[in-house]
Design a protein around this motif. Sequence first.
Motif, PDB file in Angstrom:
ATOM      1  N   GLU A 104       8.702 -15.600 -28.076  1.00  0.00           N
ATOM      2  CA  GLU A 104       8.572 -16.080 -29.448  1.00  0.00           C
ATOM      3  C   GLU A 104       7.359 -15.503 -30.169  1.00  0.00           C
ATOM      4  O   GLU A 104       7.114 -15.851 -31.328  1.00  0.00           O
ATOM      5  N   ALA A 105       6.617 -14.632 -29.504  1.00  0.00           N
ATOM      6  CA  ALA A 105       5.398 -14.080 -30.098  1.00  0.00           C
ATOM      7  C   ALA A 105       5.723 -13.287 -31.355  1.00  0.00           C
ATOM      8  O   ALA A 105       6.737 -12.594 -31.431  1.00  0.00           O
ATOM      9  N   LYS A 106       4.864 -13.383 -32.328  1.00  0.00           N
ATOM     10  CA  LYS A 106       5.064 -12.718 -33.617  1.00  0.00           C
ATOM     11  C   LYS A 106       4.525 -11.290 -33.635  1.00  0.00           C
ATOM     12  O   LYS A 106       4.889 -10.499 -34.490  1.00  0.00           O
ATOM     13  N   ASP A 107       3.633 -10.967 -32.692  1.00  0.00           N
ATOM     14  CA  ASP A 107       3.060  -9.619 -32.670  1.00  0.00           C
ATOM     15  C   ASP A 107       2.909  -9.140 -31.227  1.00  0.00           C
ATOM     16  O   ASP A 107       2.986  -9.929 -30.286  1.00  0.00           O
ATOM     17  N   ASP A 108       2.694  -7.853 -31.084  1.00  0.00           N
ATOM     18  CA  ASP A 108       2.607  -7.239 -29.761  1.00  0.00           C
ATOM     19  C   ASP A 108       1.421  -7.743 -28.950  1.00  0.00           C
ATOM     20  O   ASP A 108       1.523  -7.909 -27.734  1.00  0.00           O
ATOM     21  N   SER A 110      -0.123 -10.755 -29.008  1.00  0.00           N
ATOM     22  CA  SER A 110       0.107 -12.087 -28.431  1.00  0.00           C
ATOM     23  C   SER A 110       1.229 -12.043 -27.392  1.00  0.00           C
ATOM     24  O   SER A 110       1.181 -12.777 -26.404  1.00  0.00           O
ATOM     25  N   ARG A 111       2.205 -11.177 -27.598  1.00  0.00           N
ATOM     26  CA  ARG A 111       3.271 -11.006 -26.597  1.00  0.00           C
ATOM     27  C   ARG A 111       2.682 -10.494 -25.285  1.00  0.00           C
ATOM     28  O   ARG A 111       2.961 -11.027 -24.217  1.00  0.00           O
ATOM     29  N   SER A 114       0.681 -13.232 -23.559  1.00  0.00           N
ATOM     30  CA  SER A 114       1.554 -14.231 -22.935  1.00  0.00           C
ATOM     31  C   SER A 114       2.199 -13.692 -21.660  1.00  0.00           C
ATOM     32  O   SER A 114       2.313 -14.413 -20.664  1.00  0.00           O
TER      33      SER A 114
END
Length: 180
Positions: A104-108, A110-111, A114
Amino acid sequence: RAYGEIHKELELSRLSSEGLRAQTGSLANALRGESHTRGRWGEIQLRRVVELAGMLNYCDFFEQESVAAEEGRLRPDLVVRLPGGRSVVIDSKVPLASYLAALEAKDDASRAASLAQHARQVRAHIGDLARKGYAAEVRQSAEFVVLFLPGEVFFSAALEQDPGLIEAGVDDGIVIATPT
């Protein structure tokens, strides 16, 4: 007329994908919720795998069988009985919160963070499982315990972030397995 039929098909397709998206969201929310729900889901997946392998409960395997240990009682998710009286212990806990956050991350950035956290959680679970000492406590158990992850993607995502997971598991007497 042809345009009308195409429009109708596109509308049905949109409704189907919205329904699928809603169902996927429901599953993600359920798995993100209580760890008991995730654990139960992992146990169900594990049971289906052993049943598809042609194994029978109370004959080839036992679920949630309690084992007396020095620190109290242990309850592995599954104990597979092998010929010759040997056993293999399987644990099906699922560390998923960080993996779902990565989806569900909005950007690379934070992805990636996670996914790195997901790998750390899998590694931590390997350590926790090793400390339980199932291999020493379950009668005539193999020298290893199987950590069952109920989906290839959970394992591959963790392994991509931490290529040493397999070796770390083996060093601790833990073998990671997936449905395949």
